[in-house]
Enzyme design. Structure first.
Site, PDB file in Angstrom:
ATOM      1  CG  ASP A 116      -4.310  -0.459  -1.049  1.00  9.82           C
ATOM      2  OD1 ASP A 116      -3.831   0.099  -1.939  1.00  9.82           O
ATOM      3  OD2 ASP A 116      -4.917  -0.560   0.092  1.00  9.82           O
TER       4      ASP A 116
ATOM      5  CB  SER B 216      -0.888  -5.612   2.689  1.00  8.00           C
ATOM      6  OG  SER B 216      -1.235  -4.723   3.519  1.00  8.00           O
TER       7      SER B 216
ATOM      8  CG  HIS C 157      -1.240  -1.041   0.480  1.00  9.48           C
ATOM      9  ND1 HIS C 157      -2.089  -1.487   0.717  1.00  9.48           N
ATOM     10  CD2 HIS C 157      -0.288  -1.285   1.353  1.00  9.48           C
ATOM     11  CE1 HIS C 157      -2.086  -2.333   1.051  1.00  9.48           C
ATOM     12  NE2 HIS C 157      -0.558  -2.878   2.078  1.00  9.48           N
TER      13      HIS C 157
END
Length: 807
Positions: free
Chosen positions: A129, A234, A82
């Site tokens: 992910d 992230s 992402h």
């Protein structure tokens, strides 16, 4: 773009997101949220595998830190999928060996030559992910602040390196408090790994509506919260010590619900699960090494599934090459052949490619393919080969790569403006990813009643046509695909036309019927079935690339069928909110079914199974226990709330309906509940008070200030009534009853004289409203009740109690 225009644009985007969130069956915010919570300052020398992923402006300069990543090879970064944008080789760069984000120049800034996103990555449920970034030049791992970290493998997992209870370390530059400010200095925190089962149990116990945690994920966190990772972190590392006391990469920061919250674990991508995928794509340890002085390798051809062109632009793609020579690569020759098959070549091209920067050994770079596209659309074969690195005539093994691509032809977006009466009308196309605008002209009174045709060639991306101003008329967007013209959107200027489209274009019809979790098998409580908000979450949405017209929808409520024909065009990303016949609803179990019976080109629907959905839900009539007073603002469309019971079931769901104050009756059985706010802009409201819950006597149960009305805001409350009189049979003589500004009380027999008694007044929910001290000599006492709201109350003195009514 001016601010108001951008806000309106965001409103259009988010409104579609809201509708689709409601229809998806939960209220989960799908966007990943991770930041270091409860950490402390760290030095990159202690965690040298950490890198920062920065965005890049149109001039190639880094702008803002987006995510983190881990060095698993001097040429490879492991991060979250992402975090990787389309065209990441142009829009992102990595920065290695820095501790402070404000000093990126002290580190090594490196271009990305290629990126590999896991083929099964799903942003909606945040599974798989994981992504790889191939660097154009190697990271200088001789520096103490940039080192390779070993990737944890399946055997390590079997050996217990990531067993529940193992303490792991996380690092990153994310915000240090929930929804707070980002840290300039690298942060580190430690937290225990937990099992997948525990993570799901915690989310369920806290009614988080989070995505399901599955075996490809690695959850971690404390039950009491306090430490986590979130926005800005992230893609960054979660590391554990191996059997040699060496840090090993075990996880990739992926997603979470409430950062650092109680029973709110952070979820990481489980690296060992993807070990084979990582190794097969990077070939770490098995890769080629330079042996020749001058050599070039053609790694692969990168071509989109649909190739198109117009004017001087095409999205033909690139070829990825790598220097496998000992010398820096400065030039090479590129040969391209295109045909219907390897034996039917119809076009050729050759050119000498001179690099603007020398490419070191093992360095890689994308080279744009030459513009030699055919004139006729269709499927074509392409072969690309390389030769003569640094002008040296050496034999290159496996020099040629080949594949097929689909050419859709010359495909500018065609804009047809059918103008009526115009005062002033400004038309634009907006690039959703960058918010950059492309002007299509401004029109005035002298342009009234004109038909204007425009062609606009755009690169791949997601776009929205937008018009603002005063005008009557319509707009129509169309595009040619494989020799056929498709209308991709229609709008009316009087209704603020907003038309979405995506390039490359592929024609798809995909309408779906949806029922949100508001209408499920859970019991929904209401004061009056006629006031039941039955329309919320009944949606027909368009997820295709072509508009739907003449949509026939059949709604079946408890066996009664009604058909509705919608002649208005339903454009891409558009939605129709259906009206439900409340006359057919009943107390008890209700059966609801929605079907898309027909629409133009229904036979070409991409996923016809989505055309029907059904649900069962219960409606129960209960007494009103409170009133919700709500205050909207200019963005009230982004505000929702739901109320869940102690079992986590939604018993109330509501959307803001007005910019001004309005009241809603709250009817629930006795029990304790949680009020959960949703604000899709997550900026709160520009009101002093957003929501106030009041008892029937007017006393406040809770109030949420406007700026505090944020997604995930939770307030616990109970509706249990306490009838004080049930425990104390002896009473008081009260007059007047009903009362107005005051009451006079005379104690009944049995109450002894005293120097002082406490007089308490309770409402019907058992909440104390007043408490005053008096001296009681068995004579009448006058109590001022003018400040009480109208309603029913109990008054208690000593062990005596009585009910009275305040007018």
């Amino acid at each position: 773009m001016n601010l108001a225009f951008k806000q309106l644009f965001l409103s259009a985007i988010l409104l579609f997101t809201i509708i689709n969130t409601c229809t998806a069956g939960d209220n989960k915010d799908n966007s990943p949220k991770l930041q270091i919570i409860g950490g402390e300052d760290a030095d990159i020398k202690d965690y040298p595998w950490q890198v920062a992923l920065f965005g890049v402006d149109e001039n190639g300069y880094i702008t803002h830190q987006m995510c983190g990543g881990s060095i698993i090879d001097p040429y490879w970064i492991l991060t979250a999928a992402h975090c990787v944008q389309d065209n990441a080789h142009k829009t992102e760069k990595i920065v290695a060996h820095i501790t402070s984000l404000s000093n990126p120049g002290q580190g090594q800034i490196i271009e990305i030559s290629d990126y590999i996103i896991h083929e099964n990555f799903d942003i909606n449920i945040l599974q798989n992910d994981i992504a790889l970034l191939r660097l154009s030049i190697p990271i200088d791992t001789s520096k103490s602040g940039s080192k390779v970290i070993r990737v944890l493998n399946p055997q390590d997992e079997l050996d217990g390196l990531i067993a529940p209870g193992t303490i792991a370390a996380i690092t990153g530059w994310g915000t240090t408090t929930y929804q707070g400010q980002q840290s300039d200095i690298l942060q580190v925190a430690t937290l225990p790994i937990i099992s997948v089962e525990t993570a799901n149990q915690w989310f369920e116990e806290t009614n988080s509506n989070a995505a399901e945690v599955v075996g490809s994920m690695l959850p971690a966190g404390y039950e009491q919260g306090g430490k986590s990772g979130c926005h800005g972190d992230s893609g960054g590392p979660l590391v554990v010590k191996d059997n040699t006391d060496t840090w090993t990469l075990a996880g990739i920061t992926s997603w979470g619900n409430v950062c650092g919250g109680v029973k709110q674990p952070a979820i990481y991508t489980r690296v060992s699960y993807f070990y084979d995928w990582i190794m097969s794509n990077t070939k770490i340890g098995n890769d080629k090494v330079p042996t020749e002085s001058d050599y070039v390798e053609n790694i692969r051809i990168i071509i989109p599934k649909q190739v198109y062109s117009c004017e001087d632009y095409n999205n033909f793609g690139d070829v990825l090459i790598r220097n496998l020579g000992l010398n820096d690569l400065t030039s090479f020759e590129l040969y391209v052949k295109i045909g219907n098959s390897p034996d039917d070549i119809i076009m050729t091209d050759s050119s000498v490619i001179t690099l603007d920067k020398k490419l070191p050994a093992l360095g890689s770079k994308r080279i744009p393919l030459p513009d030699i596209l055919p004139e006729v659309y269709g499927k074509y074969y392409i072969e690309v080969s390389v030769a003569k690195p640094n002008t040296k005539d050496v034999v290159i093994e496996d020099a040629a790569k080949n594949t097929y691509f689909n050419y859709t032809g010359n495909s500018p977006v065609k804009v047809k403006l059918n103008l009526g009466q115009v005062t002033q009308l400004e038309c634009q196309v907006l690039d959703i990813s960058t918010f950059s605008s492309i002007d299509l002209g401004t029109y005035f009174n002298e342009d009234s009643d004109k038909i204007i045709n425009l062609d606009k060639c755009l690169p791949p991306g997601q776009y929205m046509f937008y018009a603002q101003g005063l005008s009557k008329g319509t707009v129509e967007l169309s595009i040619d695909y494989e020799g056929k013209n498709y209308i991709i959107g229609k709008g009316d200027f009087s209704e603020s036309a907003q038309l979405f489209f995506e390039l490359p274009f592929v024609p798809e019809y995909d309408l779906s019927a949806n029922i949100s979790n508001v209408l499920t098998s859970d019991t929904i409580y209401t004061c009056d079935i006629n006031d039941f908000e039955a329309n919320i979450g009944l949606i027909i949405s368009n997820n295709g690339t072509l508009p739907g017209e003449n949509i026939l929808v059949r709604t079946t409520v408890n066996g009664t069928i009604s058909d509705s024909l919608f002649t208005k065009v339903l454009n891409t990303r558009g939605a129709i909110q259906l009206a439900l016949n409340k006359d057919k609803l009943k107390y008890g179990e209700n059966n609801l079914k929605i079907e898309i019976i027909d629409y133009d080109n229904k036979d070409l629907d991409k996923t016809p199974a989505n055309n029907v959905t059904e649900s069962k839900f219960n409606i129960k009539e209960t007494e009103q226990v409170a009133t919700l007073v709500m205050y909207g603002d200019n963005y009230n469309w982004s505000k929702r709330f739901h109320i869940i019971d102690s079992e986590g079931k939604i018993v109330k769901y509501h959307e803001f309906k007005s910019l001004y104050q309005y009241d809603m009756n709250l009817c629930l059985p006795e029990g304790c509940y949680t009020f959960v706010a949703t604000d899709y802009l997550n900026d709160g409201m520009n009101r002093d008070t957003a929501v106030t819950m009041k008892r029937m006597d007017g006393s406040i149960i809770f109030a949420i200030k406007g700026k505090d009305y944020l997604s995930g805001k939770r307030v616990e409350f109970c509706t249990n009534t306490t009838d004080v009189a049930e425990d104390i049979p002896a009473g008081l003589n009260i007059y007047p009853n009903p009362a107005d500004g005051f009451i006079t009380i005379k104690p009944s027999e049995g109450l002894e004289p005293s120097e002082g008694y406490k007089v308490q007044i309770f409402n019907m929910l058992g909440i104390e409203m007043m408490s005053v001290g008096i001296g009681l000599d068995l004579s009448s006492q006058r109590i001022d009740v003018s400040n009480l709201q109208s309603g029913v109350y109990y008054i208690k003195i000593g062990d005596r109690v009585e009910k009275f009514v305040k007018m």
